[in-house]
Design a protein around this motif. Structure first.
Motif, PDB file in Angstrom:
ATOM      1  N   ASN A   1      25.560  27.794  28.390  1.00 44.92           N
ATOM      2  CA  ASN A   1      26.987  27.471  28.356  1.00 44.92           C
ATOM      3  C   ASN A   1      27.367  26.362  29.337  1.00 44.92           C
TER       4      ASN A   1
ATOM      5  N   TYR B   1      37.871  31.879  24.752  1.00 46.33           N
ATOM      6  CA  TYR B   1      37.314  30.561  24.459  1.00 46.33           C
ATOM      7  C   TYR B   1      37.996  29.949  23.230  1.00 46.33           C
TER       8      TYR B   1
ATOM      9  N   GLU C   1      22.465  32.883  29.068  1.00 49.11           N
ATOM     10  CA  GLU C   1      23.718  32.468  28.421  1.00 49.11           C
ATOM     11  C   GLU C   1      24.531  31.557  29.335  1.00 49.11           C
TER      12      GLU C   1
ATOM     13  N   ARG D   1      33.001  28.241  31.240  1.00 48.99           N
ATOM     14  CA  ARG D   1      34.172  28.353  30.381  1.00 48.99           C
ATOM     15  C   ARG D   1      35.368  28.938  31.129  1.00 48.99           C
TER      16      ARG D   1
ATOM     17  N   GLN E   1      29.662  28.247  23.514  1.00 50.89           N
ATOM     18  CA  GLN E   1      29.363  29.675  23.652  1.00 50.89           C
ATOM     19  C   GLN E   1      27.928  29.912  23.198  1.00 50.89           C
TER      20      GLN E   1
ATOM     21  N   SER F   1      31.366  33.358  30.570  1.00 52.99           N
ATOM     22  CA  SER F   1      30.672  32.172  31.053  1.00 52.99           C
ATOM     23  C   SER F   1      31.430  31.553  32.217  1.00 52.99           C
TER      24      SER F   1
END
Length: 514
Positions: free
Chosen positions: A426, A257, A422, A287, A433, A284
């Motif tokens: 995200n 990230y 999470e 991401r 994050q 994620s």
């Protein structure tokens, strides 16, 4: 009549064989240094002779303390040529943890990068060892490089046996008795796994004491070269990818990230990349989709554990945010020669689609935990390794890792899987994050907490995120606190440090109730 089996050759011997094929080829790059295959191979054999003269060999343990230097890699190969057990200390661990590990593995020699000489003195003051050997001049200890310089570089015959312990790698070790994972030479003898169509130029920017060392070995064994950086710095990584035409890179998700969010990522030529491997902790999906758009179809997820090796992979062509976005939530398909079962608390195998503990059977399962037979028996039963991860297998054989058993939060009404929350946080367009964890309150009830890193434009508030969670997951998943932070603390291996986050949240509880 059966043909005679060829003599066993350790991974180190196989790598040295490859280095002999083209001795003039550059194999290790560190800063301005360029080390050829012939130079490196000669150094390994000289170091092996120096270690042997000092009484090191099969049945003895060498502990390494150092950074990502060519000499650190060379001395590991030298020790393994002689059949030594090698324990590579994480250099960012506390002195207390390093003392416990050095003592625990019965270290005969501590081999030290001179930059860590002060820490070595601090460690050996509390855990004395027979020899302190330094990879260059240092205030204390014998200079092993100087001792090796006058010795022959003729090949040293390998002395390792297949069932000898090759490495003792510790997980944790910050409190109590360290947990050392024992792997045999036979289990790390296959260095051909990464041989492919392109000549590898691997960038290693995480510690060679962990996965960075594994990729170094596999790359050298495949006839490639390795660019060594001491630590992860996104600007330096991007510059090296462009300058050195790096083809292969490994990063933990938090580092991935940071790499794609760095301003230089938009203007750096990363077209040389053929494989960007990530793993080590949850990633994620949102991401990952960003990363595919930034770097192209080069992402490869690797799921495994030190106790069992590789378990599954999500291949580059399975990272398709447009056609198969749901696959980005999975850890890919189980590797050949690996068996996976999802089991309930009683050990019963569960059908596809049900949550349970991921249990694995593989040729690469550890020998056991060093001097901890009870803990070994707890996780290794009837040839199956109980990973401590919660997951499920779907009808196509894709494995999804939902949580660590110890991270799963038990709340009134059910379980909160931290990775699911999470992923949801995200997915917010202004969240980069997040980390979700549980902390017991004053009444000993477990509460859900989240720490969120917002994008450079900010603009996301706690109320907005709470509304997202309530709408998508319901009140059970709503955190007791959502804290905004500039960055998440990371462990030595580069994973989000949830233990540190729990301590900070517990301290806030204590202050609030005081």
């Amino acid at each position: 009549m059966h043909a005679a089996q060829p003599p066993f050759r350790s991974y180190a011997e196989q790598i040295l064989d490859h280095l002999n094929d083209a001795p003039e080829r550059e194999v290790l790059l560190h800063g301005e240094r360029r080390v050829s295959a012939g130079e490196f191979r000669a150094l390994v054999h000289r170091l092996a002779r120096a270690l042997k003269e000092r009484g090191l060999g099969r049945g003895t343990t060498v502990s390494l303390l150092g950074g990502n230097l060519p000499e650190v890699i060379a001395v590991r190969y030298a020790a393994h040529l002689l059949g030594c057990r090698v324990n590579h200390l994480y250099n960012k661990l506390s002195a207390e943890a390093q003392v416990a590990i050095v003592r625990d593995v019965e270290t005969r020699a501590l081999i030290v990068d001179p930059r860590y000489a002060d820490r070595a003195a601090e460690v050996t003051a509390q855990a004395p060892v027979a020899s302190v050997l330094t990879l260059g001049p240092a205030p204390a200890g014998e200079d092993l490089l100087a001792a090796a310089a006058g010795l022959s570089d003729e090949p040293v015959p390998g002395e390792a046996r297949p069932d000898d312990v090759c490495t003792i790698r510790h997980t944790g070790g910050t409190t109590g008795h360290p947990k050392g994972i024992c792997t045999t030479f036979d289990q790390v003898s296959d260095i051909r796994a990464l041989q492919g169509e392109h000549v590898r130029r691997q960038l290693v920017c995480t510690t060679v004491a962990h996965v960075g060392g594994m990729f170094t070995d596999l790359t050298l064994g495949a006839g490639g070269s390795v660019v060594l950086q001491e630590d992860f710095d996104p600007a330096a990584v991007l510059a090296a990818v462009e300058r050195e035409r790096v083809t292969d890179l490994f990063l933990l998700p938090p580092l991935l990230y940071r790499l794609m969010d760095h301003p230089d990522a938009a203007t750096t030529d990363t077209s040389s990349l053929r494989s960007l491997v990530y793993g080590g902790c949850q990633a994620s999906p949102a991401r990952l989709a960003d990363a595919v758009r930034r770097f192209g179809p080069v992402l490869l997820q690797f799921y495994g554990q030190s106790e069992v090796g590789g378990i599954s992979m999500l291949m580059p062509d399975q990272h398709d945010p447009e056609r198969r976005p749901e696959l980005l939530r999975t850890a890919g398909q189980v590797l050949p020669h690996v068996e996976v079962e999802i089991r309930d608390e009683s050990g019963r195998a569960l059908p596809r689609g049900e949550h349970g503990e991921i249990c694995v059977r593989s040729p690469h399962i550890m020998q056991g935990y060093w001097k901890q037979p009870e803990l070994t028996a707890e996780v290794l039963r009837d040839g199956w390794l109980h990973t401590g991860d919660v997951g499920l297998l779907n009808d196509e054989g894709f494995l999804t890792v939902v949580d660590r058993l110890k991270d799963m939060i038990i709340v009134v009404g059910g379980h909160v899987y931290t990775s699911e929350l999470e992923d949801l946080l995200n997915s917010h367009p202004r969240v980069l994050q997040s980390a979700v964890f549980g902390v017991r309150d004053a009444d000993r009830m477990e509460q859900v907490h989240a720490v969120v890193v917002a994008g450079p434009d900010g603009g996301v508030g706690e109320a907005e995120l709470r509304e997202l969670v309530r709408r998508e997951r319901g009140a059970m998943y709503e955190p007791a606190s959502i804290t905004l932070a500039d960055a998440l603390p990371l462990t030595e291996a580069g994973k989000p440090d949830k233990a540190e986050l729990r301590r900070a949240a517990a301290k806030r509880y204590a202050l609030a109730s005081a």
